[in-house]
Scaffold this motif. Sequence first.
Motif, PDB file in Angstrom:
ATOM      1  N   GLY A   1       2.044 -31.434   2.475  1.00  0.00           N
ATOM      2  CA  GLY A   1       1.710 -30.321   3.342  1.00  0.00           C
ATOM      3  C   GLY A   1       2.277 -30.051   4.509  1.00  0.00           C
ATOM      4  O   GLY A   1       2.424 -28.908   4.897  1.00  0.00           O
ATOM      5  N   THR A   2       2.863 -31.377   5.158  1.00  0.00           N
ATOM      6  CA  THR A   2       3.461 -30.987   6.182  1.00  0.00           C
ATOM      7  C   THR A   2       4.703 -30.444   6.172  1.00  0.00           C
ATOM      8  O   THR A   2       5.162 -29.423   6.860  1.00  0.00           O
ATOM      9  CB  THR A   2       4.003 -32.259   6.878  1.00  0.00           C
ATOM     10  OG1 THR A   2       2.591 -33.246   7.164  1.00  0.00           O
ATOM     11  CG2 THR A   2       4.811 -32.338   8.356  1.00  0.00           C
ATOM     12  N   ILE A   3       5.551 -30.569   5.094  1.00  0.00           N
ATOM     13  CA  ILE A   3       6.688 -29.596   4.751  1.00  0.00           C
ATOM     14  C   ILE A   3       6.393 -28.168   4.508  1.00  0.00           C
ATOM     15  O   ILE A   3       7.234 -27.273   5.113  1.00  0.00           O
ATOM     16  CB  ILE A   3       7.357 -30.257   3.355  1.00  0.00           C
ATOM     17  CG1 ILE A   3       7.962 -31.341   3.633  1.00  0.00           C
ATOM     18  CG2 ILE A   3       8.401 -29.239   2.986  1.00  0.00           C
ATOM     19  CD1 ILE A   3       8.338 -32.403   2.371  1.00  0.00           C
ATOM     20  N   GLU A   4       5.242 -27.764   3.871  1.00  0.00           N
ATOM     21  CA  GLU A   4       4.861 -26.457   3.635  1.00  0.00           C
ATOM     22  C   GLU A   4       4.532 -25.864   4.835  1.00  0.00           C
ATOM     23  O   GLU A   4       4.879 -24.623   5.011  1.00  0.00           O
ATOM     24  CB  GLU A   4       3.675 -26.438   2.562  1.00  0.00           C
ATOM     25  CG  GLU A   4       3.982 -26.903   1.204  1.00  0.00           C
ATOM     26  CD  GLU A   4       2.777 -26.980   0.412  1.00  0.00           C
ATOM     27  OE1 GLU A   4       1.687 -26.831   0.845  1.00  0.00           O
ATOM     28  OE2 GLU A   4       2.799 -27.386  -0.732  1.00  0.00           O
ATOM     29  N   ARG A   5       3.911 -26.448   5.811  1.00  0.00           N
ATOM     30  CA  ARG A   5       3.632 -25.888   7.236  1.00  0.00           C
ATOM     31  C   ARG A   5       4.846 -25.649   7.872  1.00  0.00           C
ATOM     32  O   ARG A   5       5.068 -24.673   8.611  1.00  0.00           O
ATOM     33  CB  ARG A   5       2.449 -26.775   7.721  1.00  0.00           C
ATOM     34  CG  ARG A   5       1.209 -26.725   7.267  1.00  0.00           C
ATOM     35  CD  ARG A   5       0.019 -27.362   8.118  1.00  0.00           C
ATOM     36  NE  ARG A   5       0.488 -29.005   8.234  1.00  0.00           N
ATOM     37  CZ  ARG A   5      -0.096 -29.933   7.158  1.00  0.00           C
ATOM     38  NH1 ARG A   5      -0.967 -29.437   6.240  1.00  0.00           N
ATOM     39  NH2 ARG A   5       0.297 -31.243   7.429  1.00  0.00           N
ATOM     40  N   PHE A   6       5.685 -26.774   7.801  1.00  0.00           N
ATOM     41  CA  PHE A   6       7.048 -26.422   8.394  1.00  0.00           C
ATOM     42  C   PHE A   6       7.876 -25.376   7.886  1.00  0.00           C
ATOM     43  O   PHE A   6       8.495 -24.449   8.772  1.00  0.00           O
ATOM     44  CB  PHE A   6       7.996 -27.702   8.216  1.00  0.00           C
ATOM     45  CG  PHE A   6       9.372 -27.413   9.142  1.00  0.00           C
ATOM     46  CD1 PHE A   6       9.317 -27.987  10.246  1.00  0.00           C
ATOM     47  CD2 PHE A   6      10.646 -27.377   8.206  1.00  0.00           C
ATOM     48  CE1 PHE A   6      10.768 -27.967  10.902  1.00  0.00           C
ATOM     49  CE2 PHE A   6      11.642 -27.460   8.552  1.00  0.00           C
ATOM     50  CZ  PHE A   6      11.751 -27.373  10.150  1.00  0.00           C
ATOM     51  N   ASP A   7       7.847 -25.175   6.796  1.00  0.00           N
ATOM     52  CA  ASP A   7       8.610 -23.901   5.937  1.00  0.00           C
ATOM     53  C   ASP A   7       8.010 -22.576   6.462  1.00  0.00           C
ATOM     54  O   ASP A   7       8.491 -21.761   6.967  1.00  0.00           O
ATOM     55  CB  ASP A   7       8.524 -24.137   4.469  1.00  0.00           C
ATOM     56  CG  ASP A   7       9.339 -25.079   4.066  1.00  0.00           C
ATOM     57  OD1 ASP A   7      10.476 -25.445   4.710  1.00  0.00           O
ATOM     58  OD2 ASP A   7       9.258 -25.495   2.964  1.00  0.00           O
ATOM     59  N   ALA A   8       6.667 -22.727   6.735  1.00  0.00           N
ATOM     60  CA  ALA A   8       5.837 -21.546   6.935  1.00  0.00           C
ATOM     61  C   ALA A   8       6.074 -21.074   8.507  1.00  0.00           C
ATOM     62  O   ALA A   8       6.264 -19.859   8.881  1.00  0.00           O
ATOM     63  CB  ALA A   8       4.098 -21.707   6.869  1.00  0.00           C
TER      64      ALA A   8
END
Length: 259
Positions: free
Chosen positions: A241-248
């Motif tokens: 989830g941290t990676i997804e939020r970073f990508d966002a």
Amino acid sequence: MTQNGTVQLEITGKRADVILTRPQARNAVNLPMCEDLIEAFEQIATQPEVGVVVLRSQGPVFCAGADMKERKGHDEAWVMMRRRTAFRAYEMIGACTRPVIAQVQGALVGSGGEIAMSCDFIVASQDATFRFPEPQWGTVGATQRLQRVVGVARAKELLYTGRIMDAQEASRIGLITTLTEADKLAQTVDDTAAQILNAPPLCVQLTKHCIDAGYRTDLNSGITIELAAIDRMLSESDWRGTIERFDARIGSGQKAARS
């Protein structure tokens, strides 16, 4: 809010403030303060929601050092007991699993330096001064933490002479990590604490553990410590989830740059 005799603990959301409350004595360290510091950090250890700690003081002086007056009428055994309790208090501050910021204004002397150096780093106002006069006062102290922060030769010079060091010099030699104007000290600490709380708490706590444990060993052993922390992070945190939020966030930033 918990009010002890010499230390006040305030927990607001994810932040805890540990406040030295002997302004009438320039926050000089006595036995009750050592005991109250131990109790405050024991309480913080039971509060999993706390993500950052600010250690500060009431009044214009951060801490005027050890309260030498309390030694009157006591024998050598009492003095050793008092010093051991002080070391236990410093150890409790340093062992806190959450980041601890020292907010320093005015004079910091002797034992006040031990308290501040037990924190992860020091944010100080430009009016702060630093003095380690233990030999000048007929005692021994600050011989271990100070040399680890500023180096052996510098620690010897400061302790041998007991001279007053201004905030600018303290910043240059690495005792202070952030130097700010006096009227902006509290806000600077607030901003720093908020930035820490933006990060996933487990990652911050593991980072602190890796740095502290790695400092005491060689590089290869330190890498082993970090790999163990990464393994725990992968098993206990929402790293996907941290990676997804970073990508966002990156995507939003790129769109804003193009518009």
